[in-house]
Design an enzyme around this catalytic site. Sequence first.
Site, short mmCIF file in Angstrom:
data_model
loop_
_atom_site.label_atom_id
_atom_site.label_comp_id
_atom_site.label_asym_id
_atom_site.label_seq_id
_atom_site.Cartn_x
_atom_site.Cartn_y
_atom_site.Cartn_z
N GLY A 268 24.17 -77.38 -7.61
CA GLY A 268 23.76 -77.93 -8.90
C GLY A 268 22.81 -77.02 -9.65
O GLY A 268 22.82 -75.80 -9.48
N GLY A 270 19.54 -76.37 -9.44
CA GLY A 270 18.65 -75.51 -8.67
C GLY A 270 19.42 -74.34 -8.07
O GLY A 270 18.99 -73.18 -8.16
N THR A 271 20.57 -74.65 -7.51
CA THR A 271 21.39 -73.63 -6.87
C THR A 271 21.76 -72.53 -7.89
O THR A 271 21.73 -71.34 -7.57
CB THR A 271 22.69 -74.26 -6.34
N THR A 297 28.68 -81.09 -9.86
CA THR A 297 28.06 -82.29 -10.40
C THR A 297 29.07 -83.42 -10.38
O THR A 297 30.12 -83.36 -11.03
CB THR A 297 27.50 -82.12 -11.83
N ASP A 299 28.75 -86.03 -11.72
CA ASP A 299 28.70 -86.73 -13.01
C ASP A 299 29.70 -86.21 -14.03
O ASP A 299 29.86 -86.81 -15.09
CB ASP A 299 27.30 -86.63 -13.60
N GLU A 398 23.13 -95.37 -14.11
CA GLU A 398 21.73 -95.29 -13.69
C GLU A 398 20.74 -95.06 -14.84
O GLU A 398 19.69 -95.68 -14.90
CB GLU A 398 21.65 -94.14 -12.68
N1 LIG Z 1 14.46 -72.13 -10.06
C1 LIG Z 1 14.97 -71.77 -8.88
N2 LIG Z 1 15.04 -70.47 -8.55
C2 LIG Z 1 15.58 -70.11 -7.37
N3 LIG Z 1 16.09 -70.94 -6.47
C3 LIG Z 1 16.06 -72.25 -6.76
C4 LIG Z 1 15.50 -72.73 -7.97
N4 LIG Z 1 15.60 -74.07 -7.98
C5 LIG Z 1 16.18 -74.40 -6.81
N5 LIG Z 1 16.47 -73.32 -6.08
C6 LIG Z 1 17.11 -73.30 -4.78
O1 LIG Z 1 18.43 -73.86 -4.90
C7 LIG Z 1 18.74 -74.67 -3.77
C8 LIG Z 1 19.27 -75.99 -4.20
O2 LIG Z 1 18.44 -76.57 -5.19
P1 LIG Z 1 18.25 -78.13 -5.39
O3 LIG Z 1 17.74 -78.70 -4.11
O4 LIG Z 1 17.47 -78.29 -6.61
O5 LIG Z 1 19.72 -78.70 -5.55
P2 LIG Z 1 20.77 -78.58 -6.74
O6 LIG Z 1 21.42 -77.26 -6.70
O7 LIG Z 1 20.09 -78.92 -8.04
O8 LIG Z 1 21.83 -79.66 -6.33
P3 LIG Z 1 21.79 -81.25 -6.54
O9 LIG Z 1 22.34 -81.50 -7.92
O10 LIG Z 1 22.67 -81.75 -5.47
O11 LIG Z 1 20.37 -81.69 -6.40
C9 LIG Z 1 17.45 -74.78 -2.96
O12 LIG Z 1 17.65 -74.01 -1.78
C10 LIG Z 1 16.38 -74.21 -3.83
O13 LIG Z 1 15.47 -73.45 -3.07
O1 LIG Z 2 17.54 -89.01 -7.98
P1 LIG Z 2 17.86 -87.58 -8.22
O2 LIG Z 2 17.91 -86.74 -6.99
O3 LIG Z 2 17.07 -86.96 -9.30
O4 LIG Z 2 19.36 -87.51 -8.74
C1 LIG Z 2 19.88 -88.46 -9.61
C2 LIG Z 2 21.06 -87.89 -10.26
O5 LIG Z 2 21.93 -87.41 -9.30
C3 LIG Z 2 23.16 -87.99 -9.50
O6 LIG Z 2 23.21 -89.11 -8.67
C4 LIG Z 2 24.26 -87.00 -9.20
O7 LIG Z 2 24.16 -85.88 -10.04
C5 LIG Z 2 23.20 -88.49 -10.92
O8 LIG Z 2 24.07 -89.53 -11.18
C6 LIG Z 2 21.81 -88.89 -11.08
O9 LIG Z 2 21.53 -88.82 -12.43
#
Ligand SMILES: Nc1ncnc2c1ncn2[C@@H]1O[C@H](COP(=O)(O)OP(=O)(O)OP(=O)(O)O)[C@@H](O)[C@H]1O
Ligand SMILES: O=P(O)(O)OC[C@H]1O[C@](O)(CO)[C@@H](O)[C@@H]1O
Length: 404
Positions: A268, A270-271, A297, A299, A398
């Site tokens: 997502g 962050g990744t 995502t 969503d 939500e």
């Molecule tokens: N700004 C950033 N710069 C570098 N790495 C990041 C950053 N934000 C997050 N990461 C890395 O990305 C990985 C995943 O991030 P995160 O836990 O935020 O999930 P995500 O990719 O947003 O997925 P989800 O939507 O499932 O939460 C983590 O290992 C985190 O260290």
């Molecule tokens: O509670 P968190 O981790 O911020 O994530 C909530 C969000 O993640 C999701 O469940 C999936 O992206 C969205 O529907 C929701 O907006």
Amino acid sequence: MDTISHSIIAPKLTIFRYGLSPSKHLTLRSNSTARTNAASRSRVSAGIKIQNPPIDFSDPDWKSKFQSDFEKRFNLPHITDTFPDAEPIPSTFCLKMRTPVTEEFRGGYPSDEEWHGYINNNDRVLLKTIYYSSPTSAGAECIDPDCTWVEQWVHRAGPREKIYFKPEEVKAAIVTCGGLCPGLNDVIRQIVITLEIYGVKKIVGIPYGYRGFSDKELAEMPLTRKVVQNVHLSGGSLLGVSRGGPGISEIVDSMEERGINMLFVLGGNGTHAGANVIHKECCRRGVKVAVVGVPKTIDNDILLMDKTFGFDTAVEEAQRAINSAYIEAHSAFHGIGIVKLMGRSSGFIAMHASLASGQIDICLIPEVPFHLHGPHGVLRHLKYLIETKGSAVVCVAEGAGQVS
Ligand SMILES: Nc1ncnc2c1ncn2[C@@H]1O[C@H](COP(=O)(O)OP(=O)(O)OP(=O)(O)O)[C@@H](O)[C@H]1O
Ligand SMILES: O=P(O)(O)OC[C@H]1O[C@](O)(CO)[C@@H](O)[C@@H]1O
């Protein structure tokens, strides 16, 4: 305008919304917001205030300026921007073949053969296909007060005729980060199978997200078609997921040590923020690495994609909950069923599940502001439903009612 609500009534389904002035429907985004929005559930357009330089509609050339600005914003970076001397080679992959394209085609394809096996660099996909003749047309999303037709397009994805990595020199890695989403294993499987069709032999999985780059206990997992053949039949991620983990420099060090020159990241926001800095760090070090982001995502709120993986499963599963709520509500005297679904910033799951189920009377989503009370409020409509139908089922995303 922002206090009068009205409802759009489809058979059995009411979506509460405000009447929005055309200016509030702007979907124009700056380069950085387009990316941020894409990564942060930006498919939402109605009701969200977008910070962009205002367009001067009195300028007779505003439309061509808008279009050229749009084109610039979607100008894709290319490997030759970083490595101007990178030499292209004919692709070993083609949409028409299920095995790597062999040497015999290297000099070009037989002239009598209609090949059509690649995406042309200038292929475009139109983003807006509806011409609204008036800002008052249902669903109108207008750039300007007159609702002029403005072409908006993005590049078409797919295999190109020239590639920049020799398959035999590629070591590809796949990593899944963040939370789980249905379909992760399908994506891993398809990446592996497609890489093999290109002729790539070295493919590995990085276990447990970015953490797998630093934790010495976590060995990389060799991936082949045989390994991934049936993984799409199970949920989760074959590779495991995690949050947190090493810093970018450590990740790129690890990639260099392992000889990884192609990295597929599934995750997502962050990744992708991580993938972006990994790419920048590789460029800074001058190492030729392709970093490919696969947005995850559930969503389905990325404007530039037809559909994100996992969305269909979420919609399908949501209907089971809706059906249970429907049965409960209709079996009770004046029963009201409420189903809350995922979707903090966008209501695609709630909306699609509601429409598909045919059992929802009111669907509340974040994109569409509504009032609970008052003559056009949700509660008034609910009362009407109870009086006329005897029961009702509400589906709430939500984040519904939380967008200011
Ligand atoms: N700004 C950033 N710069 C570098 N790495 C990041 C950053 N934000 C997050 N990461 C890395 O990305 C990985 C995943 O991030 P995160 O836990 O935020 O999930 P995500 O990719 O947003 O997925 P989800 O939507 O499932 O939460 C983590 O290992 C985190 O260290
Ligand atoms: O509670 P968190 O981790 O911020 O994530 C909530 C969000 O993640 C999701 O469940 C999936 O992206 C969205 O529907 C929701 O907006």
